[in-house]
Design a protein around this motif. Structure first.
Motif, PDB file in Angstrom:
ATOM      1  N   ASP A  30      70.078  13.630  -2.612  1.00 12.47           N
ATOM      2  CA  ASP A  30      69.774  12.207  -2.441  1.00 12.47           C
ATOM      3  C   ASP A  30      69.820  11.424  -3.759  1.00 12.47           C
ATOM      4  N   LYS A  31      69.957  12.113  -4.893  1.00 11.56           N
ATOM      5  CA  LYS A  31      69.998  11.459  -6.210  1.00 11.56           C
ATOM      6  C   LYS A  31      71.355  11.630  -6.897  1.00 11.56           C
ATOM      7  N   ARG A  32      72.281  12.297  -6.241  1.00 11.61           N
ATOM      8  CA  ARG A  32      73.570  12.627  -6.841  1.00 11.61           C
ATOM      9  C   ARG A  32      74.280  11.393  -7.411  1.00 11.61           C
ATOM     10  N   TYR A  33      74.244  10.298  -6.671  1.00  7.21           N
ATOM     11  CA  TYR A  33      74.909   9.086  -7.133  1.00  7.21           C
ATOM     12  C   TYR A  33      74.280   8.555  -8.415  1.00  7.21           C
ATOM     13  N   LEU A  34      72.984   8.817  -8.616  1.00  2.00           N
ATOM     14  CA  LEU A  34      72.308   8.350  -9.827  1.00  2.00           C
ATOM     15  C   LEU A  34      72.856   9.043 -11.079  1.00  2.00           C
ATOM     16  N   ALA A  35      73.247  10.289 -10.948  1.00  2.00           N
ATOM     17  CA  ALA A  35      73.841  10.999 -12.084  1.00  2.00           C
ATOM     18  C   ALA A  35      75.159  10.334 -12.480  1.00  2.00           C
ATOM     19  N   ARG A  36      75.975   9.992 -11.500  1.00  2.00           N
ATOM     20  CA  ARG A  36      77.239   9.310 -11.798  1.00  2.00           C
ATOM     21  C   ARG A  36      76.986   7.932 -12.413  1.00  2.00           C
ATOM     22  N   GLU A  37      76.032   7.197 -11.852  1.00  2.00           N
ATOM     23  CA  GLU A  37      75.733   5.860 -12.371  1.00  2.00           C
ATOM     24  C   GLU A  37      75.207   5.912 -13.805  1.00  2.00           C
ATOM     25  N   GLU A  38      74.360   6.881 -14.096  1.00  2.00           N
ATOM     26  CA  GLU A  38      73.828   7.016 -15.453  1.00  2.00           C
ATOM     27  C   GLU A  38      74.935   7.401 -16.430  1.00  2.00           C
ATOM     28  N   LEU A  39      75.831   8.287 -16.024  1.00  2.00           N
ATOM     29  CA  LEU A  39      76.958   8.647 -16.876  1.00  2.00           C
ATOM     30  C   LEU A  39      77.811   7.409 -17.162  1.00  2.00           C
ATOM     31  N   LEU A  40      78.120   6.632 -16.153  1.00  2.00           N
ATOM     32  CA  LEU A  40      78.946   5.441 -16.341  1.00  2.00           C
ATOM     33  C   LEU A  40      78.250   4.418 -17.234  1.00  2.00           C
ATOM     34  N   LYS A  41      76.943   4.272 -17.085  1.00  2.00           N
ATOM     35  CA  LYS A  41      76.183   3.357 -17.947  1.00  2.00           C
ATOM     36  C   LYS A  41      76.311   3.779 -19.411  1.00  2.00           C
ATOM     37  N   ARG A  42      76.151   5.059 -19.665  1.00  3.86           N
ATOM     38  CA  ARG A  42      76.261   5.560 -21.034  1.00  3.86           C
ATOM     39  C   ARG A  42      77.678   5.398 -21.580  1.00  3.86           C
ATOM     40  N   MET A  43      78.665   5.573 -20.714  1.00  3.50           N
ATOM     41  CA  MET A  43      80.044   5.425 -21.161  1.00  3.50           C
ATOM     42  C   MET A  43      80.365   3.957 -21.468  1.00  3.50           C
ATOM     43  N   ARG A  44      79.736   3.029 -20.737  1.00  2.00           N
ATOM     44  CA  ARG A  44      79.922   1.606 -21.046  1.00  2.00           C
ATOM     45  C   ARG A  44      79.389   1.297 -22.444  1.00  2.00           C
ATOM     46  N   THR A  45      78.243   1.854 -22.762  1.00  2.00           N
ATOM     47  CA  THR A  45      77.669   1.644 -24.091  1.00  2.00           C
ATOM     48  C   THR A  45      78.603   2.190 -25.156  1.00  2.00           C
ATOM     49  N   LEU A  46      79.089   3.394 -24.959  1.00  2.00           N
ATOM     50  CA  LEU A  46      80.011   3.995 -25.922  1.00  2.00           C
ATOM     51  C   LEU A  46      81.269   3.137 -26.078  1.00  2.00           C
ATOM     52  N   GLN A  47      81.842   2.713 -24.972  1.00  2.00           N
ATOM     53  CA  GLN A  47      83.050   1.900 -25.005  1.00  2.00           C
ATOM     54  C   GLN A  47      82.799   0.591 -25.745  1.00  2.00           C
ATOM     55  N   ASP A  48      81.683  -0.054 -25.452  1.00  2.00           N
ATOM     56  CA  ASP A  48      81.363  -1.326 -26.085  1.00  2.00           C
ATOM     57  C   ASP A  48      81.148  -1.184 -27.590  1.00  2.00           C
ATOM     58  N   MET A  49      80.529  -0.096 -28.008  1.00  2.00           N
ATOM     59  CA  MET A  49      80.212   0.084 -29.419  1.00  2.00           C
ATOM     60  C   MET A  49      81.381   0.645 -30.227  1.00  2.00           C
ATOM     61  N   ARG A  50      82.248   1.412 -29.611  1.00  2.00           N
ATOM     62  CA  ARG A  50      83.323   2.083 -30.346  1.00  2.00           C
ATOM     63  C   ARG A  50      84.700   1.427 -30.178  1.00  2.00           C
ATOM     64  N   GLY A  51      84.852   0.635 -29.125  1.00  2.00           N
ATOM     65  CA  GLY A  51      86.148   0.015 -28.906  1.00  2.00           C
ATOM     66  C   GLY A  51      87.191   0.961 -28.337  1.00  2.00           C
ATOM     67  N   GLU A  52      86.760   2.134 -27.954  1.00  2.00           N
ATOM     68  CA  GLU A  52      87.645   3.125 -27.342  1.00  2.00           C
ATOM     69  C   GLU A  52      87.506   2.972 -25.832  1.00  2.00           C
ATOM     70  N   ARG A  53      88.611   2.804 -25.141  1.00  2.00           N
ATOM     71  CA  ARG A  53      88.548   2.626 -23.692  1.00  2.00           C
ATOM     72  C   ARG A  53      88.204   3.953 -23.025  1.00  2.00           C
ATOM     73  N   VAL A  54      87.291   3.888 -22.080  1.00  2.00           N
ATOM     74  CA  VAL A  54      86.811   5.101 -21.424  1.00  2.00           C
ATOM     75  C   VAL A  54      87.337   5.170 -19.997  1.00  2.00           C
ATOM     76  N   VAL A  55      87.833   6.350 -19.653  1.00  2.00           N
ATOM     77  CA  VAL A  55      88.330   6.642 -18.311  1.00  2.00           C
ATOM     78  C   VAL A  55      87.582   7.873 -17.819  1.00  2.00           C
ATOM     79  N   VAL A  56      86.861   7.737 -16.696  1.00  2.00           N
ATOM     80  CA  VAL A  56      86.101   8.846 -16.135  1.00  2.00           C
ATOM     81  C   VAL A  56      86.808   9.299 -14.865  1.00  2.00           C
ATOM     82  N   VAL A  57      87.038  10.609 -14.764  1.00  2.00           N
ATOM     83  CA  VAL A  57      87.762  11.158 -13.617  1.00  2.00           C
ATOM     84  C   VAL A  57      86.832  12.100 -12.846  1.00  2.00           C
ATOM     85  N   PHE A  58      86.756  11.889 -11.541  1.00  2.00           N
ATOM     86  CA  PHE A  58      85.952  12.730 -10.664  1.00  2.00           C
ATOM     87  C   PHE A  58      86.863  13.362  -9.611  1.00  2.00           C
TER      88      PHE A  58
END
Length: 147
Positions: A30-58
């Motif tokens: 019941d929390k599986r989607y939260l793991a994906r959402e948290e990963l994407l949130k962290r990747m947005r931060t990384l992308q915003d701070m580093r300028g490297e475009r992030v692509v996540v594949v599932f």
């Protein structure tokens, strides 16, 4: 001379399972989607701070490969039922490594060789976590300075 675009392609589930906090969320159905959402949130931060475009594949279950992205947001791909995220990652690296600076993050050792053979660079989920924590620290400092 224009700067080469940089991309970070990551195996979403590989990173989720490598990061304990995300793995714990993912293991609860019941929390599986939260793991994906948290990963994407962290990747947005990384992308915003580093300028490297992030692509996540599932891995996916649909009949076609699908992707989604808001303007300037992290791009997310879901492999179709006939392919794995690993195969899609290898295809993306092989297709674009000659044109762009590509890094691939996965814990799957079988992908490492294919990625490197294509000219892309590999980083581990632990190295990615370190980079994300640095980016989050930079954000916290910027917020602190504004107060």
């Amino acid at each position: 001379m224009p700067e080469t675009l940089k991309f970070l392609i990551l195996d979403g589930h590989s990173v989720i399972y490598a990061w304990e906090d995300l793995r714990k969320l993912h293991l609860k159905a019941d929390k599986r989607y939260l793991a994906r959402e948290e990963l994407l949130k962290r990747m947005r931060t990384l992308q915003d701070m580093r300028g490297e475009r992030v692509v996540v594949v599932f891995d996916g279950i649909g009949s076609v490969i699908s992707d989604s992205r808001e303007k300037d947001d992290v791009q997310v791909f879901y492999a179709d039922a006939g392919h794995t995220a690993d195969a899609l990652i290898e295809q993306l690296a092989a297709k674009y490594a000659g044109t762009y600076a590509i890094r691939v993050c996965t814990a799957d050792r079988m992908i490492w060789d294919g990625v490197r053979a294509s000219g892309a660079h590999w980083i581990s989920p632990d190295m990615l976590r370190f980079e994300v924590e640095q980016a989050e620290g930079e954000v916290a400092k910027k917020i602190g300075k504004r107060r």
